[in-house]
Motif scaffolding. Structure first.
Motif, PDB file in Angstrom:
ATOM      1  N   HIS A 204     -17.527   7.794  -5.291  1.00  0.00           N
ATOM      2  CA  HIS A 204     -17.490   6.839  -6.463  1.00  0.00           C
ATOM      3  C   HIS A 204     -18.383   6.149  -6.847  1.00  0.00           C
ATOM      4  O   HIS A 204     -19.133   5.480  -5.830  1.00  0.00           O
ATOM      5  CB  HIS A 204     -15.993   5.842  -5.855  1.00  0.00           C
TER       6      HIS A 204
ATOM      7  N   GLU B 297      -3.022  -0.460  -9.620  1.00  0.00           N
ATOM      8  CA  GLU B 297      -3.252   0.166  -8.527  1.00  0.00           C
ATOM      9  C   GLU B 297      -4.678   0.480  -8.185  1.00  0.00           C
ATOM     10  O   GLU B 297      -5.572   0.861  -9.278  1.00  0.00           O
ATOM     11  CB  GLU B 297      -2.560   1.780  -8.668  1.00  0.00           C
TER      12      GLU B 297
ATOM     13  N   GLY C 269      -2.216   5.802  -0.420  1.00  0.00           N
ATOM     14  CA  GLY C 269      -3.514   5.717  -0.632  1.00  0.00           C
ATOM     15  C   GLY C 269      -4.012   4.923  -1.873  1.00  0.00           C
ATOM     16  O   GLY C 269      -5.239   4.809  -2.039  1.00  0.00           O
ATOM     17  N   MET C 270      -2.965   3.936  -2.350  1.00  0.00           N
ATOM     18  CA  MET C 270      -3.214   3.024  -3.269  1.00  0.00           C
ATOM     19  C   MET C 270      -3.100   1.530  -2.813  1.00  0.00           C
ATOM     20  O   MET C 270      -1.820   1.566  -2.456  1.00  0.00           O
ATOM     21  CB  MET C 270      -2.758   3.259  -4.473  1.00  0.00           C
TER      22      MET C 270
ATOM     23  N   THR D 278     -16.578   9.097  -0.934  1.00  0.00           N
ATOM     24  CA  THR D 278     -15.645   9.725  -1.986  1.00  0.00           C
ATOM     25  C   THR D 278     -16.549   9.818  -3.323  1.00  0.00           C
ATOM     26  O   THR D 278     -16.070  10.345  -4.491  1.00  0.00           O
ATOM     27  CB  THR D 278     -14.735   8.701  -2.379  1.00  0.00           C
TER      28      THR D 278
ATOM     29  N   PRO E  37      -7.577   2.240  -5.590  1.00  0.00           N
ATOM     30  CA  PRO E  37      -7.709   3.100  -4.235  1.00  0.00           C
ATOM     31  C   PRO E  37      -7.846   2.484  -3.125  1.00  0.00           C
ATOM     32  O   PRO E  37      -8.727   1.327  -3.189  1.00  0.00           O
ATOM     33  CB  PRO E  37      -8.792   3.932  -4.779  1.00  0.00           C
TER      34      PRO E  37
ATOM     35  N   GLU F  24       0.950  -1.215  -0.067  1.00  0.00           N
ATOM     36  CA  GLU F  24       0.164   0.176  -0.162  1.00  0.00           C
ATOM     37  C   GLU F  24       0.856   1.140  -0.178  1.00  0.00           C
ATOM     38  O   GLU F  24       1.788   1.508   0.836  1.00  0.00           O
ATOM     39  CB  GLU F  24      -0.917   0.063   1.224  1.00  0.00           C
TER      40      GLU F  24
END
Length: 273
Positions: free
Chosen positions: A206, A169, A65-66, A204, A171, A62
């Motif tokens: 999303h 990657e 933040g990914m 977020t 989130p 990690e």
């Protein structure tokens, strides 16, 4: 039938690999897609370059933040949660449904993305999760391509001849995403006839509603996804079918029905009908 003759090289560093990339070379990680193509002589590379000895490609970590999955991470490792960092539950669910355990033991996430079979699981699931692909060139430069732009059609990607997939990657927030995933197959272990995926992460904003196994790149239904997030209502299958028909003109009605059904089932795992 057996493969045509080729040179087999197995570099153990990224630097050594960079010097071997060329249009005449074919990369192999798990070989679950490439192996049969070699045996059938549908692929006849002059040089086969193995990736399994490059340790960095098998790492999971990690960072910023990914969640970073090396391209050579196998489906089985994801399925088993064999990771030093927690993985989004959707990843483990999807990995568990890929083919058979023998395939999952060898097949890799990067290999699946590079092959870009329209009916494969990862291209749809990672699109729903907002993933991006890290591409590394022979010169050592890197670029990141979001999943909707990485797969450009059936077996077509944004990869250049001098690039490899270095990592994927995702989130880290997707660990807490609300998600649904469904695929329709003739029998367990086969490629899907239709895939539906939904990932929501309200903090977020999303929202990704994705139809997979369309015969081309995964289809992001942005308008339908936004409406679903606003209304928190399960759309009817005819409405989903109409949205698909508008986005995929000329598609067979049976195929549209399968796609709408898989989407409806994925949505129902988040918003009961």
């Amino acid at each position: 039938m057996k493969p045509a003759a080729f040179e087999h090289l197995r570099p153990d560093t990224a630097e050594a690999l960079a010097g071997l990339l060329s249009p005449e070379a074919k990369l192999i990680a798990g070989g679950q897609s490439l192996g049969p193509m070699l045996n059938l002589r549908l692929a006849r590379p002059a040089r086969l370059v193995g990736l399994s000895a490059i340790r960095a490609l098998g790492e999971i970590r990690e960072q910023d933040g990914m969640i970073v999955l090396g391209a050579a991470v196998t489906h089985a490792r994801i399925e088993d949660g064999d990771s030093p960092v927690p993985l989004p539950p959707m990843l483990r669910h999807v990995a568990r449904g890929i083919a058979y355990r023998a395939v999952r033991n060898r097949g890799t996430i990067g290999g699946s993305l590079a092959h870009a079979d329209p009916a494969a699981d990862w291209i749809t699931a990672l699109t729903a999760l907002g993933a991006r692909v890290v591409l590394r060139s022979a010169a050592g430069t890197e670029r990141r391509v979001a999943m909707p732009g990485f797969v450009r059609g059936a077996y077509r990607t944004a990869l250049s001849p001098d690039e490899i997939i270095a990592a994927v990657e995702i989130p880290a927030a997707m660990r807490d995403a609300i998600w649904g995933y469904d695929k329709i197959c003739r029998k367990v272990g086969e490629f899907a006839d239709a895939i539906g995926a939904l990932a929501l992460h309200p903090p977020t904003g999303h929202v990704r509603l994705v139809a997979g196994a369309t015969g081309a790149a995964p289809l992001v239904l942005a308008e339908a996804g936004a409406e679903l997030a606003r209304s928190a209502r399960h759309p009817a299958i005819p409405a989903l079918r109409d949205a698909l028909a508008a986005a995929l003109p000329g598609t067979d009605p049976v195929k549209l029905r399968l796609l709408a059904t898989s989407l409806s089932r994925a949505i129902a795992k988040v918003l009961p009908a």
